[in-house]
Enzyme design. Structure first.
Site, PDB file in Angstrom:
ATOM      1  N   ARG A   1       0.195   5.592  -2.264  1.00  0.00           N
ATOM      2  CA  ARG A   1      -0.354   6.990  -1.291  1.00  0.00           C
ATOM      3  C   ARG A   1      -0.187   6.867  -0.040  1.00  0.00           C
ATOM      4  O   ARG A   1       0.277   5.833   0.742  1.00  0.00           O
ATOM      5  CB  ARG A   1      -1.608   7.365  -1.941  1.00  0.00           C
TER       6      ARG A   1
ATOM      7  N   GLY B   1       0.734  -1.242   0.091  1.00  0.00           N
ATOM      8  CA  GLY B   1      -0.043  -0.066   0.014  1.00  0.00           C
ATOM      9  C   GLY B   1       0.963   1.178  -0.185  1.00  0.00           C
ATOM     10  O   GLY B   1       0.679   2.192   0.768  1.00  0.00           O
ATOM     11  N   ALA B   2       1.699   1.295  -0.977  1.00  0.00           N
ATOM     12  CA  ALA B   2       2.781   2.375  -0.977  1.00  0.00           C
ATOM     13  C   ALA B   2       2.461   3.430  -2.092  1.00  0.00           C
ATOM     14  O   ALA B   2       3.095   4.209  -2.361  1.00  0.00           O
ATOM     15  CB  ALA B   2       4.139   1.840  -1.063  1.00  0.00           C
TER      16      ALA B   2
ATOM     17  N   ALA C   1     -10.424  -4.451  15.901  1.00  0.00           N
ATOM     18  CA  ALA C   1      -9.946  -5.954  16.132  1.00  0.00           C
ATOM     19  C   ALA C   1      -8.871  -6.528  14.969  1.00  0.00           C
ATOM     20  O   ALA C   1      -7.914  -6.969  15.462  1.00  0.00           O
ATOM     21  CB  ALA C   1     -11.246  -6.533  15.832  1.00  0.00           C
TER      22      ALA C   1
ATOM     23  N   TYR D   1     -12.231  -2.702  12.253  1.00  0.00           N
ATOM     24  CA  TYR D   1     -10.822  -2.456  12.201  1.00  0.00           C
ATOM     25  C   TYR D   1      -9.993  -2.411  13.369  1.00  0.00           C
ATOM     26  O   TYR D   1      -8.859  -3.043  13.277  1.00  0.00           O
ATOM     27  CB  TYR D   1     -11.036  -0.750  11.776  1.00  0.00           C
TER      28      TYR D   1
END
Ligand code: NDP
Length: 252
Positions: A17, A14-15, A161, A159
């Site tokens: 942004r 997830g790079a 959890a 989220y």
């Protein structure tokens, strides 16, 4: 201080942004080869790669939907194919779906777990298998949240959890992997100025700022520097830790 990541290969999930981009740029600045994972944001991923290359670094964009188990393994393989090995894995990709506990659907729950937790297990497992086989040391750094410790306050129980799961997985992996020279740590974030929280900040900025003793929301650049230290040789004696990078939002 020489952080000794020069010519090491680092994958950042997830790079394209946000926080992941900040981490990727920080690593490239120190001379690491960076694999920039994205799912949907192809254009902005290309911009990250171009920025790194323009500054004399090496970077590779790899599309992988981390909700898909095959893609998690594909990502690690693609990095190894390009750079010969993988030294650093940063599990950063995440989603922050909003719903209140009585309305969360099973699909929302599963999607959150797939992207935020199961992918961390799968990419780490693929990374670990390769590094054990090649007898290579390594660093895994997982991005979690203050919500892992605090619970959600604004409709993100699923989220919270998933991020608590990341913390427990980090500790377990650290314990098992220490004998192979693989350190596993996490960084818990509070509020960082990215697309993920832009609406929440727009609608409720005072609520968040009042919970941050340092008095400001973080930037991806702030987080990039902290992560950089955690994956460097300077942090070789840290494993199984979760470092709170929250401006004091979380103190424990
Ligand atoms: P953003 O929403 O700004 O960016 C999310 C990134 O994750 C994007 O690069 C996106 O890629 C990627 N991503 C999302 N789903 C997938 C998927 N299925 N497969 C691959 N990549 C995916 O989020 P942030 O930068 O703010 O968040 C980064 C991390 O920090 C997350 O783990 C988040 O939970 C955590 N965090 C953030 C906080 C904040 O205040 N911002 C606070 C606490 C924790 P693409 O666009 O290409 O699909």
């Amino acid at each position: 201080m020489d952080l000794k990541v020069k010519n090491k290969c680092a994958i950042v999930t997830g790079a394209s942004r946000g926080v992941g981009k900040g981490i990727a740029l920080a690593l490239a600045k120190e001379g690491a080869y960076v694999v920039i994972n994205y799912n949907k944001s192809e254009e902005s991923c290309k911009e990250v790669v171009n920025e790194i290359v323009k500054n004399g670094g090496r970077a590779l964009a790899v599309k992988a939907d981390l909700a898909n188990p095959q893609d998690c393994v594909k990502l690690i393989n693609a990095a190894e194919k390009e750079f010969g090995c993988v030294d650093i894995l940063i599990n950063n990709a995440g989603i922050w779906l909003k719903n209140w506990i009585q309305d969360i659907t099973l699909d929302e729950w599963k999607k959150t777990m797939d992207v935020n937790l199961t992918s961390v297990f799968l990419t780490s497992q693929a990374f670990i298998k390769k590094n054990i086989l090649q007898k290579r040391n390594g660093k895994i750094l997982n991005i979690t949240s203050q919500a892992a410790f605090h619970g959600a306050t604004t409709g993100h129980a699923h989220y919270a959890a998933s991020k608590a799961g990341v913390v427990a997985l980090t500790v377990s992996m650290a314990r098992e992997m220490a004998r192979y020279g693989i350190n596993v740590n996490a960084v818990a974030l509070g509020m960082v100025k990215t697309d993920m929280v832009s609406k929440a900040l727009e609608n409720n900025e005072d609520y968040y700022i009042n919970r941050i003793p340092i008095g400001r929301v973080a930037t991806p650049d702030d987080i990039g520097k902290i992560v950089m230290f955690m994956v460097s040789e300077a942090a070789d004696y840290i494993t199984g830790a979760t470092i709170d990078a929250t401006g004091g939002m979380l103190m424990r």
